[in-house]
Design a protein around this motif. Structure first.
Motif, PDB file in Angstrom:
ATOM      1  N   THR A  72      23.874 -23.517   5.712  1.00 38.79           N
ATOM      2  CA  THR A  72      23.335 -23.083   6.994  1.00 38.79           C
ATOM      3  C   THR A  72      24.527 -22.888   8.130  1.00 38.79           C
ATOM      4  O   THR A  72      25.355 -23.701   8.148  1.00 38.79           O
ATOM      5  CB  THR A  72      22.301 -24.067   7.659  1.00 38.79           C
ATOM      6  N   LEU A  73      24.813 -21.610   8.198  1.00 37.46           N
ATOM      7  CA  LEU A  73      26.060 -21.382   9.182  1.00 37.46           C
ATOM      8  C   LEU A  73      25.778 -21.303  10.630  1.00 37.46           C
ATOM      9  O   LEU A  73      26.392 -21.884  11.507  1.00 37.46           O
ATOM     10  CB  LEU A  73      26.436 -19.899   9.064  1.00 37.46           C
ATOM     11  N   VAL A  74      24.499 -21.043  10.993  1.00 37.33           N
ATOM     12  CA  VAL A  74      23.977 -21.130  12.496  1.00 37.33           C
ATOM     13  C   VAL A  74      22.555 -21.760  12.452  1.00 37.33           C
ATOM     14  O   VAL A  74      21.777 -21.286  11.510  1.00 37.33           O
ATOM     15  CB  VAL A  74      23.872 -19.798  12.926  1.00 37.33           C
ATOM     16  N   GLN A  75      22.355 -22.764  13.230  1.00 33.77           N
ATOM     17  CA  GLN A  75      20.798 -23.470  13.411  1.00 33.77           C
ATOM     18  C   GLN A  75      20.702 -23.279  14.938  1.00 33.77           C
ATOM     19  O   GLN A  75      21.281 -23.788  15.650  1.00 33.77           O
ATOM     20  CB  GLN A  75      21.008 -24.715  12.912  1.00 33.77           C
ATOM     21  N   ASN A  76      19.386 -22.690  15.276  1.00 35.57           N
ATOM     22  CA  ASN A  76      18.776 -22.377  16.567  1.00 35.57           C
ATOM     23  C   ASN A  76      17.743 -23.410  16.982  1.00 35.57           C
ATOM     24  O   ASN A  76      17.284 -23.345  17.721  1.00 35.57           O
ATOM     25  CB  ASN A  76      18.624 -20.921  16.723  1.00 35.57           C
ATOM     26  N   GLY A  77      17.436 -24.085  15.981  1.00 27.54           N
ATOM     27  CA  GLY A  77      16.303 -24.787  16.332  1.00 27.54           C
ATOM     28  C   GLY A  77      15.923 -26.013  15.163  1.00 27.54           C
ATOM     29  O   GLY A  77      16.507 -25.818  13.975  1.00 27.54           O
ATOM     30  N   ASP A  78      15.128 -26.628  15.319  1.00 29.85           N
ATOM     31  CA  ASP A  78      14.646 -27.751  14.290  1.00 29.85           C
ATOM     32  C   ASP A  78      13.356 -27.168  13.640  1.00 29.85           C
ATOM     33  O   ASP A  78      12.483 -26.830  14.192  1.00 29.85           O
ATOM     34  CB  ASP A  78      14.213 -28.850  15.036  1.00 29.85           C
ATOM     35  N   VAL A  79      13.563 -26.795  12.398  1.00 27.63           N
ATOM     36  CA  VAL A  79      12.629 -25.953  11.652  1.00 27.63           C
ATOM     37  C   VAL A  79      11.286 -26.883  11.431  1.00 27.63           C
ATOM     38  O   VAL A  79       9.789 -26.248  11.197  1.00 27.63           O
ATOM     39  CB  VAL A  79      12.999 -25.805  10.187  1.00 27.63           C
ATOM     40  N   GLU A  80      11.185 -28.037  11.731  1.00 28.73           N
ATOM     41  CA  GLU A  80       9.829 -28.981  11.631  1.00 28.73           C
ATOM     42  C   GLU A  80       9.181 -29.461  12.974  1.00 28.73           C
ATOM     43  O   GLU A  80       8.272 -29.637  13.083  1.00 28.73           O
ATOM     44  CB  GLU A  80      10.372 -30.601  11.046  1.00 28.73           C
ATOM     45  N   ASN A  81       9.833 -28.551  13.871  1.00 28.36           N
ATOM     46  CA  ASN A  81       9.346 -28.491  15.274  1.00 28.36           C
ATOM     47  C   ASN A  81       8.606 -27.105  15.323  1.00 28.36           C
ATOM     48  O   ASN A  81       9.050 -26.090  15.759  1.00 28.36           O
ATOM     49  CB  ASN A  81      10.510 -28.650  16.485  1.00 28.36           C
TER      50      ASN A  81
END
Length: 245
Positions: A72-81
């Motif tokens: 993962t290069l960029v993470q904009n949020g929590d996928v479990e949220n």
């Protein structure tokens, strides 16, 4: 992409590959395995890496061509949220890679017809923290990306509202920290999605959700409808084979 549900798309997206004729279909990332709703794909040929945007996963991702070494290069949020997954401003859609300059580019579409779409880039291999640069904002709803590295242009489709949406756009690729203006090349698409550039023949190919396949010159001139109604179309790719296109 997986399956729709009352809470959005389920975490069941997968990535597959096959031969040009459709044979030898192989899944390299199985449903729900390390990605959520994968969208546009691009291959970085020198590094032999596959890059993609994960929409409700809110990520820019890459892996080896066999599906190994997922990053993962960029993470904009929590996928479990669930609230994060429903936030259109976090969604990553289109992607392209400039290996020579060392950049990855991507779109974040924003809410439907919302005028909050953005295009970003960052270094593929930063020495420190990965600094994200906003190239364009306030766009109707940018989707797929293409790069013309020979002429240093970035192209994209936009499925937002007219007069600026349902278009194909381009701009000069800006230098670091520079801002450039973009121009509209093609208008009146019907939910424009897919885009492929043919630099050899100086043309582009476009698809929309109403099933249209279009061709135009790289400057937007000589637009023509190749197929008017092929169902619901999303992405498009172009391959020059020995016997032609």
């Amino acid at each position: 992409m997986g399956q729709p549900s009352p809470d959005g798309w389920t975490k069941a997206g997968s990535i597959q590959r096959c031969n040009i004729d459709g044979s030898n279909l192989t899944t390299i990332l199985f449903a729900g395995e390390k990605t959520h709703t994968p969208k546009q794909l691009v291959i970085a040929s020198k590094a032999k890496k596959l890059y993609w945007c994960d929409r409700e996963g809110m990520r820019v991702m890459r892996c080896n061509l066999d599906g190994s070494n997922v990053e993962t290069l960029v993470q904009n949020g929590d996928v479990e949220n669930l609230e994060h997954r429903k936030d259109y401003l976090r969604w990553c859609i289109g992607i392209q890679v400039d290996e020579a300059a060392g950049y990855v580019y991507w779109t974040q579409k924003g809410p439907p017809k919302g005028g909050k779409g953005r295009i970003f880039r960052c270094l593929l291999e930063p020495e420190g923290d990965r600094e994200i640069e906003t190239l364009f904002d306030g766009l109707p709803e940018p989707i797929d990306l293409e790069l013309d590295l020979r002429e240093q242009y970035i192209y994209w489709t936009d499925r937002g509202d007219v007069p600026y949406g349902n278009t194909v756009n381009r701009a000069k690729i800006p230098a670091r920290g520079e801002k450039t203006m973009h121009e509209i090349l093609v208008r009146k698409l019907h939910e424009g999605i897919g885009l492929a550039l043919d630099e050899r023949d100086k043309s582009m190919y476009i698809t929309d959700l109403l099933g249209g396949v279009y061709r135009a010159d790289l400057d937007g001139k000589n637009e023509a409808v190749l197929f008017p109604d092929m169902g619901t179309l999303t992405g498009i790719a172009l391959a020059h084979l020995e016997a032609g296109i």
